[in-house]
Structures are given as structure tokens and as C-alpha cells.
Design an enzyme around this catalytic site. Structure first.
Site, short mmCIF file in Angstrom:
data_model
loop_
_atom_site.label_atom_id
_atom_site.label_comp_id
_atom_site.label_asym_id
_atom_site.label_seq_id
_atom_site.Cartn_x
_atom_site.Cartn_y
_atom_site.Cartn_z
N ASP A 139 0.82 -1.22 0.00
CA ASP A 139 0.00 0.00 0.00
C ASP A 139 0.86 1.27 0.00
O ASP A 139 1.83 1.36 0.76
CB ASP A 139 -0.88 0.05 1.25
CG ASP A 139 -1.80 -1.16 1.40
OD1 ASP A 139 -1.41 -2.26 0.98
OD2 ASP A 139 -2.90 -0.98 1.96
N HIS A 197 -2.37 -4.73 2.30
CA HIS A 197 -3.70 -4.52 2.88
C HIS A 197 -3.74 -4.26 4.38
O HIS A 197 -4.71 -3.73 4.88
CB HIS A 197 -4.56 -5.75 2.53
CG HIS A 197 -6.04 -5.62 2.71
ND1 HIS A 197 -6.75 -4.47 2.43
CD2 HIS A 197 -6.97 -6.52 3.14
CE1 HIS A 197 -8.04 -4.70 2.67
NE2 HIS A 197 -8.19 -5.92 3.11
N ASP A 227 -4.02 -0.29 -3.46
CA ASP A 227 -4.21 0.80 -2.49
C ASP A 227 -3.19 1.92 -2.71
O ASP A 227 -2.43 2.31 -1.81
CB ASP A 227 -4.18 0.28 -1.05
CG ASP A 227 -5.51 -0.36 -0.65
OD1 ASP A 227 -6.36 -0.58 -1.54
OD2 ASP A 227 -5.72 -0.64 0.54
N ARG A 277 -13.15 -6.77 9.36
CA ARG A 277 -13.50 -5.62 8.53
C ARG A 277 -14.97 -5.60 8.15
O ARG A 277 -15.48 -4.60 7.65
CB ARG A 277 -12.69 -5.63 7.23
CG ARG A 277 -11.22 -5.54 7.41
CD ARG A 277 -10.56 -5.64 6.05
NE ARG A 277 -9.13 -5.87 6.16
CZ ARG A 277 -8.22 -4.90 6.11
NH1 ARG A 277 -8.58 -3.65 5.97
NH2 ARG A 277 -6.94 -5.19 6.20
N ASP A 300 -6.40 7.21 -1.70
CA ASP A 300 -7.18 7.37 -0.46
C ASP A 300 -6.28 7.57 0.75
O ASP A 300 -5.16 7.09 0.80
CB ASP A 300 -8.10 6.16 -0.20
CG ASP A 300 -9.38 6.21 -1.02
OD1 ASP A 300 -9.75 7.31 -1.46
OD2 ASP A 300 -10.00 5.14 -1.19
N ARG A 301 -6.86 8.24 1.74
CA ARG A 301 -6.21 8.57 3.02
C ARG A 301 -5.14 9.64 2.84
O ARG A 301 -5.35 10.76 3.25
CB ARG A 301 -5.64 7.32 3.70
CG ARG A 301 -6.74 6.34 4.05
CD ARG A 301 -6.29 5.33 5.08
NE ARG A 301 -7.40 4.48 5.47
CZ ARG A 301 -8.24 4.74 6.45
NH1 ARG A 301 -8.07 5.83 7.17
NH2 ARG A 301 -9.24 3.94 6.72
N HIS A 341 -3.73 -8.21 -3.44
CA HIS A 341 -3.79 -7.18 -2.40
C HIS A 341 -4.28 -7.71 -1.06
O HIS A 341 -3.66 -7.48 -0.02
CB HIS A 341 -4.69 -6.02 -2.85
CG HIS A 341 -4.79 -4.95 -1.82
ND1 HIS A 341 -3.76 -4.07 -1.57
CD2 HIS A 341 -5.76 -4.64 -0.92
CE1 HIS A 341 -4.10 -3.26 -0.59
NE2 HIS A 341 -5.31 -3.58 -0.18
N HIS A 369 -1.12 4.48 -0.56
CA HIS A 369 -2.16 5.35 0.02
C HIS A 369 -1.89 6.85 -0.04
O HIS A 369 -1.96 7.55 0.98
CB HIS A 369 -2.42 4.95 1.48
CG HIS A 369 -3.43 3.85 1.62
ND1 HIS A 369 -4.70 3.93 1.08
CD2 HIS A 369 -3.36 2.64 2.23
CE1 HIS A 369 -5.37 2.82 1.36
NE2 HIS A 369 -4.59 2.01 2.04
N ASN A 388 -8.45 -2.84 -2.58
CA ASN A 388 -9.85 -2.55 -2.23
C ASN A 388 -10.14 -1.05 -2.26
O ASN A 388 -11.29 -0.64 -2.28
CB ASN A 388 -10.21 -3.14 -0.86
CG ASN A 388 -9.37 -2.55 0.25
OD1 ASN A 388 -8.15 -2.51 0.17
ND2 ASN A 388 -10.02 -2.08 1.30
N HIS A 389 -9.09 -0.22 -2.30
CA HIS A 389 -9.32 1.23 -2.40
C HIS A 389 -9.37 1.74 -3.83
O HIS A 389 -9.61 2.93 -4.04
CB HIS A 389 -8.28 2.00 -1.58
CG HIS A 389 -8.66 2.09 -0.14
ND1 HIS A 389 -9.46 3.10 0.35
CD2 HIS A 389 -8.43 1.26 0.91
CE1 HIS A 389 -9.67 2.92 1.65
NE2 HIS A 389 -9.05 1.80 2.01
#
Ligand SMILES: *[C@@H]1O[C@H](CO)[C@@H](O)[C@H](O)[C@H]1NC(C)=O
Ligand SMILES: [Mn+2]
Length: 482
Positions: free
Chosen positions: A225, A410, A254, A383, A257-258, A335, A227, A286-287
Site C-alpha cells: 500500500d 492490505h 491501495d 472488517r 485514499d487517506r 492485495h 495510500h 480494495n481502495h
């Protein structure tokens, strides 16, 4: 067992701890102590409510939802419980369920401005989703690419940033773009569109399971990730060299995001994909999905830096990212992780029709969302999506598919990586000091064709300009709003 005094101390300790948690460890400790407190007093709504918050902060939305539900069942007037259940549902993309809780709060507290704002914000999303569903069923969704006329977009004279050369990404362009981004400048929208349209074409030609072969002397770098932590991405290239035909990379999802530099991260990665299509690999996380992007910042960031239409194009491109990659027929990279059911084969992965938003269950969902667990078997996911799989599940999957081990990402790890399931399941995470608050290291893995033994390289976070993570996220997800 704790005596009464011990119990009180414990609870006071919990209170102190939960007021100022700063790192993942603190949340994990909070969870531990609330769990102990709940063993002694299982009817305390506040313990459930506060543990729910700790689960929210550690991205365990399934557990957070269960705890918040418990809390409001125990105490119907516990307002924070409704808020936390709503946040969990939002994080899981269940907007209608979230709206119901905001509605309850507004009814109980008609004069609460904050509650009203949250209700309206959530209601807006529910309406928008309903609208999107309505047009989706009306007609086959048209591609943004068809409605773009890139040729006629003009680059204003006062733009002095990087431009593609004859419509092509070159190494010079990439170097200039990375420098430009580093100075917090914006790539011209025409160039961004050129990259997106071209990369969509390249990705759409790839299978859902990409298979590559490393020769004896070859080496590949696998990153987890990122991010939106653009400055940490530049640091990876600084430490490990720029991507090239002799320095191949695989980024394991990923990307966005964030972190608030997601646009810069993704355009850089897409640029390298165009420059080295066979030596620079990207897998979907998943993002790289609409629901996540709406809540965790990427959609907001693209709209702030460019336009809503460009976000739609990003969404189309993400749908073509491959889901897994197999190296020398021995190492499988994805991922999230392995599957909710036994017997899934590489052939099943190849056959996945990936050009869509991931479904709520099934192999495509699992590849993006699942996590390993230490105990054998499978359990419900912390989750609230997909599952957790044990070492026996990994062993059987590897045997059946004649693989040696899997590499997945992840999950944030203190050391940037973690080896579990007797060496058969490796996690790699490349966003150091995740969200500016976890204090973790980042890591990447070198794999050589000669032996396929993973070599781990760790690194720490570098400074970035003063734009906080989640700056573009939906207000309902921002810290302090839970
Ligand atoms: C629960 O968390 C709140 C902060 O959100 C804190 O003020 C309160 O003291 C905590 N309660 C307990 C019992 O830990
Ligand atoms: Mn992820």
C-alpha cells in the site's frame, strides 16, 4: 481475575488511554482493556461504544459495527452508539443503514446542529447512489473516453509544467512530472487525460491474473500500500532506483485514499505503466473502488484538483487493474488474500470478469479484501467484508496450485512487513507512518529469479508538505467526527 479495586483502576486506565490514543498500539491496547472490562461487566454500553471507536480507528469495521449495535441495544439513549454504528455502516458502503441511525439521533435531539449536518450529508449520499443506480439500469454505461475530445483541449501559454512528447510518456516527462508534483504543482488536465486514456487501453489488454517469468539474473521489487503518500513513494525510488527495464516493480494496490497526494501517486504510477508496460506492474486494491474513494478522499481530491468527470474516468481505469500476479509459477501476489471457499484455482482467477465494482462476496471480493489469521480455518472478517483465512487454508491452496507462497498487502505492520503461516503468507506495506499517526515502518521486497527468496528492505517516513491525511475525505469519516 481482577478484584473490584483492580477493576476500577483498569477502567480509569482505559479512560485515560482512550482519550489520547495516538498510535495503532494504543488502539490495540484500548481494545484489549475494554475487552477485559466487558468480561467483568458485559452490560456496559459505554465500553462497547468506546471499543467500537477503537475498532473504527483500526479499520475493523465489522467488529465496530457489532459493538455499536450491542451498545445501542443495551442503552437506547446512548447517542454515540448510533453515531458509531452509522460510521461503521458508512465505511462499509451501507449508506441506507447509516441514514437510519442519523435519523434516530436527529429525532432524539432535534436541536443538535451537528447531528442535523451529518443526517443531511448522509442523506445526500443515499440520494446520489439511488440516482446512479437508476441511470445504470436505464442504459449501458457510456465510457467517459467517448465524450472526451482531448485533441481540442488547449494548453494555456502560461502553463510551464511537463507535457507528453508527441502524445507519449517519456522518461524525461516522468522525471519532470515527479519534480513538478514534488513542488506541489498541478499537471495540466490535458496531460492527465492523455495518461488516463492510454493507461486504460494498456490495462484492459491484460488478463485478470498476470503471469511473469524472472530469469536467473532478474530481480523485481514488490511494494505494498502507498495510500497517497507521494513523498514516501519518491523516497522508495530514491532508495531503490527509478523503475526501468532492468529495475522492474510491482505495486500491490491501495495507491489512493487517506494520504492527500493520491492524485500525484496514481499519475506517477500510471505514467510508469505507460513507459514500461512489461516491467512495471500494478494490481487493484480494495481502495481502487468507488465506495472507498467516496469516503476516504480520492474522489474529493480529484474533484478539488480537477473535475468530477476525471474522477469517473479514474473509476473506469481502476476497473481494468488486474487482480493477481503470478511470478515464475511459484509466488502469487494479490492485495487482500485467499478465498472464502476451498478449491479455488489459478484458472478461476484468470476467468474473473473484473471490469466492475467488486461484489460483496466471491473470489474477486476475497482477492481485494481478505486477511490472514493465526488460527486454522476461517472466521468472519474484522472488517465486515470477505473473511480471515488460517495457515491450513493457505497450505491447501498452495498445494493445489503448486505454488510456494503468497505475498499480500492490505494491513499496516509495525515493521512494514510480516511473515506468517510458516513462511507461506507474507504481508508487505509501503506507507510508513501511515496516516501520519501509526509510527510504522514501510517495506518493499526484492525477489530474484535465481531463488525466489524474499529479501525485505525497510524504510521510514519522510516529511511532506502540510496537507493532512484525509483532507479530502468525506466529512463524516474525518477524525473527531465519529
Ligand atoms: C469513553 O471514551 C470517551 C472519549 O470518547 C471518554 O471520555 C470516556 O471517559 C470513555 N469511557 C470509558 C469508560 O472509558
Ligand atoms: Mn487495502
Amino acid at each position: 481475575t481482577l478484584n473490584y479495586r483492580g477493576k476500577r483502576n483498569k477502567c480509569n486506565y482505559i479512560t485515560v488511554y482512550c482519550n489520547f490514543p495516538v498510535s495503532d498500539k494504543d488502539y490495540e491496547n484500548a481494545i484489549k482493556y475494554y475487552t477485559e472490562a466487558l468480561e467483568i461487566n458485559p452490560d456496559n454500553a459505554i465500553y462497547f461504544g468506546n471499543r467500537s471507536l477503537a475498532y473504527l480507528r483500526t479499520e475493523c469495521y465489522g467488529y465496530a459495527l457489532a459493538d455499536a449495535t450491542h451498545a445501542v441495544e443495551l442503552d437506547k439513549n446512548y447517542i454515540k452508539g448510533y453515531y458509531r454504528r452509522a460510521t461503521s455502516n458508512m465505511a462499509l458502503g451501507k449508506f441506507k443503514a447509516a441514514l437510519k441511525d442519523y435519523e434516530t439521533v436527529v429525532k432524539v435531539r432535534p436541536n443538535d446542529k451537528d447531528a442535523k449536518m451529518k443526517y443531511q450529508e448522509c442523506s445526500k449520499i443515499v440520494k446520489q447512489k439511488a440516482f446512479e443506480r437508476a441511470i445504470a439500469s436505464d442504459e449501458l454505461k457510456r465510457s467517459v473516453v467517448d465524450s472526451l475530445d482531448i485533441e481540442s483541449m488547449t494548453i494555456e501559454d502560461d502553463y510551464c509544467g511537463p507535457k507528453l512528447e508527441d502524445g507519449k510518456v517519456t522518461l524525461t516527462f516522468m522525471k519532470e512530472m515527479m519534480k513538478w508534483f514534488k513542488e506541489q504543482k498541478k499537471l495540466h488536465r490535458k496531460c492527465a487525460y492523455q495518461i488516463l486514456v492510454q493507461v486504460k487501453e494498456v490495462l484492459a489488454k491484460l488478463p485478470s491474473l498476470v503471469e511473469i517469468t524472472l530469469k536467473e539474473a532478474d530481480k523485481i521489487t514488490i511494494c505494498g500500500d502507498t495510500h497517497g503518500q507521494y513523498y514516501d513513494l519518491l523516497n522508495i525510488f530514491e532508495l531503490n532506483g527509478l523503475p526501468s527495464e532492468t529495475n522492474p516493480y510491482l505495486f500491490n494496490g491501495d495507491f489512493v485514499d487517506r494520504g492527500s497526494f493520491s492524485v500525484e501517486v496514481i499519475l506517477t504510477l500510471f505514467g510508469f505503466k505507460l513507459l514500461y508496460p512489461d516491467c512495471f506492474h500494478l494490481l487493484r486494491g480494495n481502495h481502487e473502488t468507488d465506495n472507498m474513494n467516496q469516503m476516504y478522499g480520492f474522489e474529493g481530491e480529484v474533484k478539488a484538483k480537477y473535475t468530477p468527470q476525471m474522477f469517473e474516468l479514474f473509476s473506469e481505469v481502476f476497473q481494468w487493474l488486474p487482480l493477481a500476479q503470478c511470478i515464475n509459477g511459484k509466488v502469487l501476489v494479490m492485495h487482500g488474500g485467499l478465498f472464502s471457499e476451498d478449491g479455488i484455482t489459478l484458472e478461476d482467477i484468470r476467468k474473473i470478469n473484473r471490469n466492475r465494482q467488486p461484489p460483496d462476496s466471491g473470489p474477486m471480493c476475497d482477492l481485494l479484501w481478505s486477511d490472514p489469521q493465526p488460527q486454522d480455518g476461517r472466521s468472519v472478517s474484522k472488517r465486515g467484508v470477505s473473511c480471515q483465512f488460517g495457515p491450513d487454508v493457505t497450505r491447501k491452496f498452495l498445494e493445489q496450485n503448486k505454488l510456494e507462497y503468497i505475498i499480500r498487502s492490505h494491513e499496516v505492520k509495525a515493521e512494514g512487513y510480516e511473515v506468517t503461516h510458516a513462511g507461506k503468507c507474507i504481508t508487505v506495506f509501503s506507507a510508513p507512518n501511515y496516516c501520519d499517526q501509526i509510527g510504522n515502518k514501510g517495506a518493499y521486497i526484492h525477489l530474484r529469479g535465481s531463488n525466489l527468496i524474499p529479501e525485505f528492505h525497510q524504510f521510514t517516513a519522510v516529511p511532506h508538505p502540510n496537507v493532512k491525511p484525509m483532507a479530502y475525505a468525506n466529512t463524516l469519516m474525518q477524525l473527531g467526527m465519529m
